[in-house]
Scaffold this motif. Structure first.
Motif, short mmCIF file in Angstrom:
data_model
loop_
_atom_site.label_atom_id
_atom_site.label_comp_id
_atom_site.label_asym_id
_atom_site.label_seq_id
_atom_site.Cartn_x
_atom_site.Cartn_y
_atom_site.Cartn_z
N PRO A 580 0.58 -1.55 0.09
CA PRO A 580 0.27 -0.27 -0.46
C PRO A 580 0.62 1.34 0.34
O PRO A 580 0.52 2.05 0.13
CB PRO A 580 -0.61 0.03 1.46
N ASP A 581 1.91 1.26 0.28
CA ASP A 581 2.79 2.69 0.46
C ASP A 581 3.39 2.80 -0.45
O ASP A 581 3.59 2.00 -1.66
CB ASP A 581 4.48 2.38 1.51
N ALA A 582 3.25 4.01 -1.39
CA ALA A 582 3.44 4.87 -2.56
C ALA A 582 4.80 4.83 -2.73
O ALA A 582 5.42 4.44 -4.03
CB ALA A 582 3.61 6.21 -2.57
N TYR A 619 -2.62 3.29 -8.02
CA TYR A 619 -2.30 4.38 -6.17
C TYR A 619 -2.97 5.24 -5.85
O TYR A 619 -3.28 5.79 -4.92
CB TYR A 619 -0.42 4.42 -6.08
N GLY A 622 -6.43 5.11 -4.70
CA GLY A 622 -6.60 4.50 -3.46
C GLY A 622 -5.86 5.78 -2.57
O GLY A 622 -5.90 5.18 -1.45
N ARG A 624 -3.25 7.21 -2.69
CA ARG A 624 -1.97 6.85 -1.50
C ARG A 624 -0.77 7.77 -2.37
O ARG A 624 0.46 7.56 -2.18
CB ARG A 624 -1.40 5.75 -2.44
N LEU A 625 -0.86 8.94 -3.35
CA LEU A 625 0.04 10.22 -3.35
C LEU A 625 0.26 11.14 -3.41
O LEU A 625 -1.56 11.54 -3.13
CB LEU A 625 0.21 9.15 -5.12
N TYR A 629 3.92 14.39 -5.25
CA TYR A 629 4.67 12.87 -5.31
C TYR A 629 5.12 12.77 -6.53
O TYR A 629 6.29 12.87 -7.13
CB TYR A 629 3.32 11.65 -5.53
#
Length: 659
Positions: A580-582, A619, A622, A624-625, A629
């Motif tokens: 899950p981490d960008a 991403y 979700g 996540r960014l 980024y």
């Protein structure tokens, strides 16, 4: 110069003479001259023609070809190459549909990776990436001794090229600052006029013409750098430009141009450093003759394949024995038409094999009825599974019964032209290095008229393999139902359909053929008609898993020099779950960029750039960014240079802000 260049194919109905023709004015003539002299360096005889022609035995190469009119609207013969130096191709072709049709009909040498990303969507399937680099015989670097001192450089800023409204605004703003600015007004400068003014200029200015284009205008940059000009160029992190050239100029956004030019005009030491850096950057590029040597080899392979297709269309090879293989599963509505299509072949199948995977409808009854009614089907081999086997196991059963030189895969939902087997058999005979050959196909038209619409597919092995890198290609860039396999190759290698790959087992078999150094090809004619929806249906979860396994087998074939550990990391691109981490997205993008830099395969890189957009989209959806980024990605040289051809699409995933 040798009479025949290295790698010239035997039996090619052309001579190794390159005719160059440009529809551009004299201001762009040196671009064509760079290519011409580079081709002479690799052994080709060349000439320059004022009038375009394809009715000859030479290879004809057209530059700046908007407005080029050639006979008929059919595909141009294999001896025609169109070189595209126009940026922002989708926007241009929306205004120039005639040029789009020309690019669709010819073999295209494309200078822009950004444009190459759009080719298939624009219907351009015969294309290759051939950048403009540097050919010193055509455009030598000005000796350092000829660079004037500050007193002799009485022009502060010089610009040449089309004076669009946006460009004139910048030039007028520079003049308003008290700088002496020269640029063509009214009529374009001749090369002689331009070259007379360049030595007197302190700073050369480079601005992009198309507002959204990522591709830097290398022809102008090359001229400025070989004249040892200190250059201020409109550049962005997403600008497509060779890294060495990026570092040899002052790059900035359009809004910063005026201030950066003023600062450079006032900074003599910095200008002197750039006057030296520019030529060094040009000389550090891959030489134009090396670029064209590999481009010509790829072109000749593609031309030879097209010529083999043309020859196969007129060849009847009755000695080539073909088995057909059909797996049925509740295909009562389609199987009669499919069998009629097989029976009507001009090259009669040596054996027709149908494996029924435990159908619960009237499929088997229809098959038996057709066997009785049509003498051509009386010897059909019908294999019936008592319980469901799955496509791969059923196909393997049928494969074990196949005899002859070729095996045509023929789903019940596919109809074929009566000459399909004849043409594909002749093609395999003509090109024995090919292990599997498909074709373009037709589907029911999208309009109310229901007329068949042709689906063009990539024709050559490198483009087909690259297309398979896409996340969910289904039967693109190949239609399973149009394929004929070279059966002896399959037998000699002991290959079969891998049941772990389910309905994609045919793709697994193709990859095993490629692993054994066989080539894949699509014929540039529509030989099949797809009546079902399987070519576009969304994959089921089990098929997603099978596709992931296929990519793991595909990657070493596309990137043969990639260490296995790197290939395994890259295979995460096709995984069902990502961290899950960008930061994991960033690591994956680095793996893609690194692999493509190592391999230098423009078609594979083009597909994988599209996959990078998919990664970012997942991403971003979700959440996540973080803001900024993408801007952070583009500060990393490896990622910046790889992702640049995506242009401003990159910034849609980070608040939409463009630098």
């Amino acid at each position: 110069m040798s009479a025949q260049p290295a790698g010239w194919p035997e039996g090619l109905p052309y001579r190794p003479h390159l005719r160059f023709c440009s529809l551009g004015n004299e201001n762009v003539a040196e671009v064509m001259e760079s290519f011409r002299l580079a081709c002479e360096r690799i052994g080709y005889a060349t000439s320059v023609d004022a009038a375009p022609s394809i009715d000859n035995a030479d290879i004809n190469i057209f530059f700046f070809a908007m407005g080029l009119s050639l006979p008929s609207d059919a595909d141009l013969p294999p001896n025609a190459i169109v070189v595209n130096f126009e940026p922002a191709l989708p926007e241009l072709l929306a205004e120039q549909p005639g040029y789009q049709r020309l690019l669709q009909r010819a073999h295209v040498w494309e200078y822009s990776l950004e444009n190459l990303m759009q080719h298939q969507a624009l219907g351009i399937f015969r294309s290759d990436y051939v950048p403009l680099t540097f050919e010193p015989r055509a455009t030598p670097v000005v000796p350092e001794s000829q660079v004037l001192d500050d007193a002799g450089q009485d022009i502060d800023v010089i610009f040449f090229g089309e004076t669009t409204t946006q460009r004139v605004q910048v030039l007028e703003a520079l003049s308003a600052c008290g700088l002496r600015v020269v640029y063509p007004t009214g009529q374009a400068w001749t090369p002689a006029q331009r070259d007379a003014l360049l030595p007197r200029a302190k700073v050369g200015l480079n601005m992009r013409k198309a507002g959204q284009a990522a591709t830097a205008e290398m022809p102008r940059l090359s001229i400025l750098l070989r004249h040892r000009k200190a250059v201020v160029s409109e550049l962005y992190p997403h600008s497509e430009v060779p890294p060495a050239v990026r570092d040899a100029v002052e790059g900035c956004s359009r809004d910063e141009l005026v201030d950066r030019v003023r600062a450079l005009v006032a900074d003599a030491p910095r200008r002197r450093a750039l006057e030296k850096a520019g030529p060094a950057a040009l000389l550090g590029l891959q030489p134009q003759h090396e670029v064209l040597a590999t481009a010509m080899q790829r072109y000749l392979a593609a031309a030879r394949q097209r010529l083999a297709c043309q020859q196969a269309l007129g060849t009847s090879d009755t000695d080539f024995k073909v088995s057909t293989l059909t797996v049925t599963k509740n295909d009562e509505a389609h199987i009669a038409d499919a069998l009629a299509s097989m029976a009507a072949q001009t090259l009669a199948p040596h054996r027709i094999i149908v494996v029924d995977d435990a159908s619960t409808d009237g499929t088997v009854a229809v098959i038996r009825e057709r066997m009785k009614a049509d003498p051509r089907l009386s010897r059909l081999l019908l294999l019936q599974a008592s319980v469901p086997m799955g496509w791969a196991a059923a196909a393997q059963w049928g494969l074990s019964q196949a005899h002859g030189d070729g095996l045509a895969l023929w789903p019940a939902s596919v109809r074929s032209d009566a000459t399909r087997l004849q043409v594909q058999a002749a093609f395999l005979r003509l090109l024995p290095t090919v292990g599997a050959v498909g074709s373009w196909y037709t589907v029911a038209g999208p309009g109310d008229d229901g007329k068949p619409a042709i689906r063009r597919l990539p024709e050559t092995h490198p483009q087909i393999l690259a297309g398979l890198l896409a996340h969910m290609p289904r039967e693109q860039p190949l239609l399973m139902g149009s394929l004929m396999l070279a059966l002896p190759r399959v037998r000699q290698s002991g290959l079969g359909f891998d049941a772990t790959l389910g309905e994609f087992a045919w793709l697994g078999l193709l990859l095993e053929l490629v692993k054994g150094h066989a080539l894949l090809a699509n014929l540039n004619v529509g030989l099949s008609h797809c009546t079902g929806s399987r070519a576009t249906a969304a994959p089921m979860p089990r098929e997603v898993t099978a596709l992931a396994h296929l990519r793991e087998r595909l990657l070493p074939l596309v990137f043969p020099g990639l260490p296995s550990a790197d290939a395994q990391r890259l295979a995460r691109l096709y995984g069902l779950q990502w961290a899950p981490d960008a930061s994991d997205a960033t690591a994956l993008l680095r793996e893609i960029a690194h692999a493509c830099r190592q391999q230098d395969d423009a078609h594979a890189a083009t597909v994988l750039r599209g996959e990078c957009l998919r990664v970012l989209a997942v991403y971003a959806q979700g959440g996540r960014l973080a803001p900024g980024y993408v801007q952070a990605l583009m500060r990393e040289p490896l990622l910046r240079d790889f992702l640049a051809p995506l242009g401003e699409r990159m910034y849609a995933f980070s608040g939409g802000r463009t630098p």
